[in-house]
Write a protein that holds these residues in place. Structure first.
Motif, PDB file in Angstrom:
ATOM      1  N   ALA A  66       0.808  -1.465   0.050  1.00 26.76           N
ATOM      2  CA  ALA A  66      -0.026  -0.141  -0.222  1.00 26.76           C
ATOM      3  C   ALA A  66       0.876   1.227   0.032  1.00 26.76           C
ATOM      4  CB  ALA A  66      -0.944  -0.040   1.192  1.00 26.76           C
ATOM      5  N   ASP A  67       0.305   2.373  -0.779  1.00 27.15           N
ATOM      6  CA  ASP A  67       1.086   3.648  -0.762  1.00 27.15           C
ATOM      7  C   ASP A  67       1.084   4.306   0.818  1.00 27.15           C
ATOM      8  OD1 ASP A  67       1.817   3.566  -3.454  1.00 27.15           O
ATOM      9  OD2 ASP A  67      -0.135   3.548  -3.755  1.00 27.15           O
ATOM     10  N   GLY A  68       0.243   3.933   1.770  1.00 23.14           N
ATOM     11  CA  GLY A  68      -0.055   4.279   3.112  1.00 23.14           C
ATOM     12  C   GLY A  68      -1.545   4.011   3.403  1.00 23.14           C
ATOM     13  N   THR A  69      -1.760   4.568   4.485  1.00 20.53           N
ATOM     14  CA  THR A  69      -3.021   4.323   5.247  1.00 20.53           C
ATOM     15  C   THR A  69      -3.623   5.444   5.870  1.00 20.53           C
ATOM     16  OG1 THR A  69      -4.131   2.697   6.860  1.00 20.53           O
ATOM     17  CG2 THR A  69      -1.687   3.318   7.387  1.00 20.53           C
ATOM     18  N   GLU A  70      -4.877   5.342   6.298  1.00 21.38           N
ATOM     19  CA  GLU A  70      -5.620   6.044   7.138  1.00 21.38           C
ATOM     20  C   GLU A  70      -5.514   5.656   8.489  1.00 21.38           C
ATOM     21  OE1 GLU A  70      -9.502   6.371   9.346  1.00 21.38           O
ATOM     22  OE2 GLU A  70      -8.624   4.849   8.560  1.00 21.38           O
ATOM     23  N   MET A  71      -5.663   6.230   9.485  1.00 23.10           N
ATOM     24  CA  MET A  71      -5.648   5.780  11.020  1.00 23.10           C
ATOM     25  C   MET A  71      -6.292   6.770  11.926  1.00 23.10           C
ATOM     26  SD  MET A  71      -1.560   6.228  12.274  1.00 23.10           S
ATOM     27  CE  MET A  71      -1.016   5.480  10.562  1.00 23.10           C
ATOM     28  N   ASP A  72      -7.001   6.342  12.744  1.00 20.21           N
ATOM     29  CA  ASP A  72      -7.965   7.147  13.833  1.00 20.21           C
ATOM     30  C   ASP A  72      -7.013   7.518  14.834  1.00 20.21           C
ATOM     31  OD1 ASP A  72     -10.616   6.856  12.437  1.00 20.21           O
ATOM     32  OD2 ASP A  72     -10.073   4.656  12.615  1.00 20.21           O
ATOM     33  N   LEU A  73      -6.995   8.780  15.339  1.00 20.76           N
ATOM     34  CA  LEU A  73      -6.610   9.389  16.517  1.00 20.76           C
ATOM     35  C   LEU A  73      -7.173   9.932  17.414  1.00 20.76           C
ATOM     36  CD1 LEU A  73      -4.143   9.334  14.077  1.00 20.76           C
ATOM     37  CD2 LEU A  73      -3.318  11.474  14.905  1.00 20.76           C
ATOM     38  N   GLN A  74      -6.918   9.355  18.809  1.00 22.18           N
ATOM     39  CA  GLN A  74      -7.534  10.411  19.868  1.00 22.18           C
ATOM     40  C   GLN A  74      -6.459  10.442  20.854  1.00 22.18           C
ATOM     41  OE1 GLN A  74     -11.081   8.147  21.498  1.00 22.18           O
ATOM     42  NE2 GLN A  74     -11.330   6.858  19.902  1.00 22.18           N
ATOM     43  N   LEU A  75      -6.833  11.548  21.745  1.00 23.24           N
ATOM     44  CA  LEU A  75      -5.865  12.229  22.749  1.00 23.24           C
ATOM     45  C   LEU A  75      -6.092  11.915  24.046  1.00 23.24           C
ATOM     46  CD1 LEU A  75      -3.485  14.088  22.406  1.00 23.24           C
ATOM     47  CD2 LEU A  75      -5.278  15.945  23.035  1.00 23.24           C
ATOM     48  N   THR A  76      -5.176  11.339  24.707  1.00 21.62           N
ATOM     49  CA  THR A  76      -5.399  11.115  26.180  1.00 21.62           C
ATOM     50  C   THR A  76      -5.315  12.548  26.889  1.00 21.62           C
ATOM     51  OG1 THR A  76      -2.920  10.847  26.668  1.00 21.62           O
ATOM     52  CG2 THR A  76      -4.291   8.813  25.938  1.00 21.62           C
ATOM     53  N   ARG A  77      -5.513  12.552  28.245  1.00 25.02           N
ATOM     54  CA  ARG A  77      -5.528  13.568  29.104  1.00 25.02           C
ATOM     55  C   ARG A  77      -4.085  14.056  29.113  1.00 25.02           C
ATOM     56  NH1 ARG A  77      -7.168  11.823  34.633  1.00 25.02           N
ATOM     57  NH2 ARG A  77      -6.000  13.760  35.354  1.00 25.02           N
ATOM     58  N   ASP A  78      -3.098  13.192  28.824  1.00 22.28           N
ATOM     59  CA  ASP A  78      -1.591  13.647  29.143  1.00 22.28           C
ATOM     60  C   ASP A  78      -1.118  13.861  27.660  1.00 22.28           C
ATOM     61  OD1 ASP A  78      -2.050  11.029  28.847  1.00 22.28           O
ATOM     62  OD2 ASP A  78      -0.237  10.590  30.033  1.00 22.28           O
ATOM     63  N   SER A  79      -2.052  14.118  26.578  1.00 24.43           N
ATOM     64  CA  SER A  79      -1.445  14.559  25.368  1.00 24.43           C
ATOM     65  C   SER A  79      -0.864  13.420  24.751  1.00 24.43           C
ATOM     66  CB  SER A  79      -0.356  15.737  25.228  1.00 24.43           C
ATOM     67  OG  SER A  79      -1.410  16.940  26.092  1.00 24.43           O
ATOM     68  N   TYR A 140       0.198   9.118   5.037  1.00 27.53           N
ATOM     69  CA  TYR A 140      -0.970   8.846   6.157  1.00 27.53           C
ATOM     70  C   TYR A 140      -1.855   9.829   6.388  1.00 27.53           C
ATOM     71  CZ  TYR A 140       3.206   5.571   7.297  1.00 27.53           C
ATOM     72  OH  TYR A 140       3.869   4.671   7.253  1.00 27.53           O
ATOM     73  N   THR A 141      -3.170   9.365   6.443  1.00 26.71           N
ATOM     74  CA  THR A 141      -4.116  10.248   6.796  1.00 26.71           C
ATOM     75  C   THR A 141      -4.469   9.935   8.295  1.00 26.71           C
ATOM     76  OG1 THR A 141      -5.161  10.180   4.785  1.00 26.71           O
ATOM     77  CG2 THR A 141      -6.465  10.805   6.363  1.00 26.71           C
ATOM     78  N   PHE A 142      -4.397  11.057   9.096  1.00 28.46           N
ATOM     79  CA  PHE A 142      -4.688  11.160  10.430  1.00 28.46           C
ATOM     80  C   PHE A 142      -6.102  11.560  10.730  1.00 28.46           C
ATOM     81  CE2 PHE A 142       0.020  11.998  11.728  1.00 28.46           C
ATOM     82  CZ  PHE A 142       0.490  10.768  11.658  1.00 28.46           C
ATOM     83  N   ASP A 143      -6.994  10.829  10.889  1.00 25.43           N
ATOM     84  CA  ASP A 143      -8.448  11.017  11.248  1.00 25.43           C
ATOM     85  C   ASP A 143      -8.674  11.451  12.785  1.00 25.43           C
ATOM     86  OD1 ASP A 143     -11.057  11.225  11.349  1.00 25.43           O
ATOM     87  OD2 ASP A 143     -11.647   9.196  10.514  1.00 25.43           O
ATOM     88  N   PHE A 179      -1.931  13.876   5.789  1.00 23.64           N
ATOM     89  CA  PHE A 179      -3.065  14.229   5.677  1.00 23.64           C
ATOM     90  C   PHE A 179      -3.892  14.493   6.994  1.00 23.64           C
ATOM     91  CE2 PHE A 179      -2.512  13.153   1.638  1.00 23.64           C
ATOM     92  CZ  PHE A 179      -3.157  14.113   0.497  1.00 23.64           C
ATOM     93  N   ILE A 180      -4.275  15.905   7.358  1.00 27.49           N
ATOM     94  CA  ILE A 180      -5.163  15.850   8.703  1.00 27.49           C
ATOM     95  C   ILE A 180      -6.560  15.898   8.275  1.00 27.49           C
ATOM     96  CG2 ILE A 180      -5.480  17.179  10.681  1.00 27.49           C
ATOM     97  CD1 ILE A 180      -2.738  16.080  10.290  1.00 27.49           C
ATOM     98  N   GLU A 181      -7.365  14.872   8.813  1.00 29.54           N
ATOM     99  CA  GLU A 181      -8.581  14.730   8.437  1.00 29.54           C
ATOM    100  C   GLU A 181      -9.573  15.066   9.599  1.00 29.54           C
ATOM    101  OE1 GLU A 181     -11.695  11.243   7.312  1.00 29.54           O
ATOM    102  OE2 GLU A 181      -9.515  10.792   7.284  1.00 29.54           O
ATOM    103  N   SER A 182     -10.600  15.843   9.272  1.00 28.92           N
ATOM    104  CA  SER A 182     -11.662  16.349  10.544  1.00 28.92           C
ATOM    105  C   SER A 182     -12.904  17.152   9.845  1.00 28.92           C
ATOM    106  CB  SER A 182     -10.905  17.211  11.335  1.00 28.92           C
ATOM    107  OG  SER A 182     -11.458  17.781  12.189  1.00 28.92           O
ATOM    108  N   ASN A 183     -14.119  16.916  10.633  1.00 26.92           N
ATOM    109  CA  ASN A 183     -14.939  17.558  10.241  1.00 26.92           C
ATOM    110  C   ASN A 183     -15.255  18.808  10.835  1.00 26.92           C
ATOM    111  OD1 ASN A 183     -15.569  16.765  12.840  1.00 26.92           O
ATOM    112  ND2 ASN A 183     -17.560  15.695  12.345  1.00 26.92           N
ATOM    113  N   ASP A 184     -14.040  19.301  11.630  1.00 28.80           N
ATOM    114  CA  ASP A 184     -14.139  20.593  12.287  1.00 28.80           C
ATOM    115  C   ASP A 184     -13.127  21.516  11.784  1.00 28.80           C
ATOM    116  OD1 ASP A 184     -13.421  22.636  14.282  1.00 28.80           O
ATOM    117  OD2 ASP A 184     -14.410  21.260  15.666  1.00 28.80           O
ATOM    118  N   THR A 185     -13.747  22.581  11.019  1.00 30.25           N
ATOM    119  CA  THR A 185     -12.818  23.565  10.192  1.00 30.25           C
ATOM    120  C   THR A 185     -12.088  24.492  11.068  1.00 30.25           C
ATOM    121  OG1 THR A 185     -14.804  25.095  10.128  1.00 30.25           O
ATOM    122  CG2 THR A 185     -14.495  23.620   8.331  1.00 30.25           C
TER     123      THR A 185
END
Length: 213
Positions: A66-79, A140-143, A179-185
């Motif tokens: 593959a040329d890359g992949t999308e992945m889902d990112l979440q953030l903990t309290r300590d970043s 990479y796409t960071f969702d 790529f930074i992916e979000s529905n928040d402009t």
């Protein structure tokens, strides 16, 4: 015998003629240097034996070309950025709660509940890139899952954006391939201010709204 040979030759000529393809139909014109890329969805997607966003799924996706992949990112309290899709940990792991309410030290050992994945832990993005065999020239796409609605939103979005920029620097990723992916402009605008090389990926459930934005 000669008669059958001529019939076969005739049929082959017809077949060859009908199989010719107009070159204009297969020409590619896009913004990716006229090439088509192949990308994973959380690695090898939801149908693979390992969970999406796991090291095993993403590594296999890249290993097969593959040329890359999308992945889902979440953030903990300590970043700490964590590769995880679901809103709640107990949806697919033996742990409970929401990632944004926890420290990384509280969830780093959480493993998936599926019998075939019971030995696989959720992983931080830093650990993921540290363990990947190759990643420098891939895309990479960071969702970005902005799930913390109770915290000061501007501060939270800046905290999330700072963690992304730090992760890219720490792992020596090519920021032009991210790529930074979000529905928040507003979040995307904050990211762009911190690193203009990153590509923004806006998504919305409504075509009309997306077109307006």
């Amino acid at each position: 015998m000669k008669k059958y040979y001529l019939i076969i030759l005739f049929l082959f000529s017809i077949f060859s003629f009908t199989c010719k393809v107009d070159s204009a139909l297969i020409e590619i014109e896009n913004l990716n240097n006229n090439a088509i890329g192949l990308f994973g969805h959380g690695g090898t997607g939801i149908s693979y034996k390992y969970p999406i966003n796991s090291l095993e799924s993403i590594q296999y996706c890249l290993n097969i070309g593959a040329d890359g992949t999308e992945m889902d990112l979440q953030l903990t309290r300590d970043s700490v950025l964590v590769a995880f899709h679901q809103h709640n940990l107990n949806d697919v792991t033996l742990c409970e709660g929401e990632i944004h309410k926890k420290l990384w030290s509280e969830i780093w050992g959480c493993h998936y509940t599926s019998p075939i994945s019971s030995s696989i832990n959720i992983i931080s993005i830093n650990d993921l890139f540290e363990k990947l065999n190759k990643h420098s020239n891939l895309i990479y796409t960071f969702d970005c899952k902005l799930l913390n609605n109770s915290y000061d939103q501007i501060s939270y979005k800046k905290q999330f954006a700072n963690a992304i920029v730090k992760t890219i620097q720490t792992n020596k990723l090519n920021d032009a391939n991210i790529f930074i992916e979000s529905n928040d402009t507003s979040f995307l605008s904050i990211v762009k201010l911190k690193n203009k090389q990153l590509k923004l990926f806006y998504y919305t459930p409504s075509f009309e709204q997306g077109l307006i934005v």
